[in-house]
Design a protein around this motif. Structure first.
Motif, mmCIF file in Angstrom:
data_model
loop_
_atom_site.group_PDB
_atom_site.id
_atom_site.type_symbol
_atom_site.label_atom_id
_atom_site.label_comp_id
_atom_site.label_asym_id
_atom_site.label_seq_id
_atom_site.Cartn_x
_atom_site.Cartn_y
_atom_site.Cartn_z
ATOM 1 N N PRO A 1 -20.454 -10.538 28.599
ATOM 2 C CA PRO A 1 -21.688 -10.021 27.980
ATOM 3 C C PRO A 1 -21.462 -8.747 27.161
ATOM 4 C CG PRO A 1 -21.747 -9.731 30.359
ATOM 5 C CD PRO A 1 -20.526 -10.538 30.056
ATOM 6 N N ASN A 2 -20.414 -7.991 27.482
ATOM 7 C CA ASN A 2 -20.103 -6.777 26.721
ATOM 8 C C ASN A 2 -19.317 -7.069 25.445
ATOM 9 O OD1 ASN A 2 -21.286 -4.888 28.552
ATOM 10 N ND2 ASN A 2 -19.587 -5.298 29.926
ATOM 11 N N ASP A 3 -18.845 -8.287 25.312
ATOM 12 C CA ASP A 3 -18.071 -8.714 24.146
ATOM 13 C C ASP A 3 -18.405 -10.185 23.866
ATOM 14 O OD1 ASP A 3 -16.168 -8.773 22.096
ATOM 15 O OD2 ASP A 3 -14.466 -8.988 23.462
ATOM 16 N N PRO A 4 -19.673 -10.451 23.503
ATOM 17 C CA PRO A 4 -20.142 -11.835 23.417
ATOM 18 C C PRO A 4 -19.372 -12.719 22.434
ATOM 19 C CG PRO A 4 -21.845 -10.296 22.664
ATOM 20 C CD PRO A 4 -20.713 -9.491 23.188
ATOM 21 N N LYS A 5 -18.847 -12.165 21.370
ATOM 22 C CA LYS A 5 -18.084 -12.953 20.405
ATOM 23 C C LYS A 5 -16.578 -12.904 20.675
ATOM 24 C CE LYS A 5 -19.654 -12.617 16.005
ATOM 25 N NZ LYS A 5 -20.083 -11.880 14.797
ATOM 26 N N GLY A 6 -16.161 -12.144 21.687
ATOM 27 C CA GLY A 6 -14.751 -12.032 22.030
ATOM 28 C C GLY A 6 -13.950 -11.213 21.029
ATOM 29 N N LEU A 7 -14.621 -10.403 20.235
ATOM 30 C CA LEU A 7 -13.948 -9.634 19.188
ATOM 31 C C LEU A 7 -12.972 -8.598 19.750
ATOM 32 C CD1 LEU A 7 -17.036 -9.071 16.874
ATOM 33 C CD2 LEU A 7 -15.130 -10.635 16.483
ATOM 34 N N MET B 1 -16.828 -2.370 14.274
ATOM 35 C CA MET B 1 -18.119 -2.340 13.590
ATOM 36 C C MET B 1 -18.830 -3.687 13.746
ATOM 37 S SD MET B 1 -20.307 -0.594 11.878
ATOM 38 C CE MET B 1 -19.421 0.822 11.311
ATOM 39 N N ASP B 2 -18.103 -4.774 13.567
ATOM 40 C CA ASP B 2 -18.671 -6.111 13.744
ATOM 41 C C ASP B 2 -19.163 -6.283 15.179
ATOM 42 O OD1 ASP B 2 -19.439 -8.744 13.368
ATOM 43 O OD2 ASP B 2 -17.404 -9.534 13.265
ATOM 44 N N LEU C 1 -23.693 -6.836 19.089
ATOM 45 C CA LEU C 1 -24.029 -6.621 20.496
ATOM 46 C C LEU C 1 -25.537 -6.796 20.689
ATOM 47 C CD1 LEU C 1 -22.487 -5.794 23.103
ATOM 48 C CD2 LEU C 1 -23.233 -3.465 22.650
ATOM 49 N N PRO C 2 -25.953 -7.598 21.661
ATOM 50 C CA PRO C 2 -27.393 -7.796 21.890
ATOM 51 C C PRO C 2 -28.108 -6.481 22.196
ATOM 52 C CG PRO C 2 -26.096 -9.370 23.170
ATOM 53 C CD PRO C 2 -25.138 -8.380 22.583
ATOM 54 N N ASP C 3 -29.361 -6.395 21.797
ATOM 55 C CA ASP C 3 -30.147 -5.172 21.981
ATOM 56 C C ASP C 3 -30.263 -4.747 23.440
ATOM 57 O OD1 ASP C 3 -30.577 -4.948 19.276
ATOM 58 O OD2 ASP C 3 -32.526 -5.962 19.332
ATOM 59 N N GLU C 4 -30.252 -5.705 24.353
ATOM 60 C CA GLU C 4 -30.447 -5.366 25.763
ATOM 61 C C GLU C 4 -29.196 -4.767 26.419
ATOM 62 O OE1 GLU C 4 -29.471 -9.777 25.516
ATOM 63 O OE2 GLU C 4 -30.905 -8.497 24.508
ATOM 64 N N ILE C 5 -28.094 -4.720 25.689
ATOM 65 C CA ILE C 5 -26.864 -4.132 26.231
ATOM 66 C C ILE C 5 -26.611 -2.795 25.537
ATOM 67 C CG2 ILE C 5 -24.368 -4.417 26.496
ATOM 68 C CD1 ILE C 5 -24.834 -7.396 26.677
ATOM 69 N N ASP D 1 -22.463 1.794 27.555
ATOM 70 C CA ASP D 1 -22.105 1.093 28.787
ATOM 71 C C ASP D 1 -21.086 0.000 28.502
ATOM 72 O OD1 ASP D 1 -23.899 2.706 30.133
ATOM 73 O OD2 ASP D 1 -25.491 1.192 30.179
ATOM 74 N N ALA D 2 -21.292 -0.736 27.413
ATOM 75 C CA ALA D 2 -20.371 -1.811 27.044
ATOM 76 C C ALA D 2 -18.996 -1.244 26.696
ATOM 77 C CB ALA D 2 -20.939 -2.617 25.881
#
Length: 91
Positions: A7-13, A33-34, A39-43, A47-48
């Motif tokens: 969830p902290n790296d949803p695209k695996g970047l 930057m990408d 990153l979703p607004d709720e995270i 913290d991520a």
């Protein structure tokens, strides 16, 4: 089997940046930057970043992505010249 989605790296970047051999700071900056924009607004970004540094940065402290994420956690300092009339006003 595909890796579980972080969830902290949803695209695996961030994960992928650590897998690229000889990646430089400029490429890492672009990836970061990408990551930040996707990153979703709720995270919360701080913290991520903290979680991702614990996950990847400890094992690779000299990686350019580790340094950039550490910079992202540093408090921003106010500096530079003020714009507008306040910046041009003579004392």
């Amino acid at each position: 089997m595909p890796e579980a989605k972080n969830p902290n790296d949803p695209k695996g970047l961030i994960r992928e940046s650590y897998r690229i051999e000889n990646i430089g700071e400029a490429e890492c900056r672009s990836i970061l930057m990408d990551w930040a924009l996707s990153l979703p607004d709720e995270i919360a970004q701080l913290d991520a970043l903290t979680a991702l540094l614990a996950q990847y940065g400890v094992a690779e402290p000299d990686h350019p992505m580790t340094r950039l994420m550490q910079e992202g956690l540093a408090p921003m300092t106010r500096g530079g010249r003020r714009g507008g009339r306040a910046g041009r006003r003579q004392h």
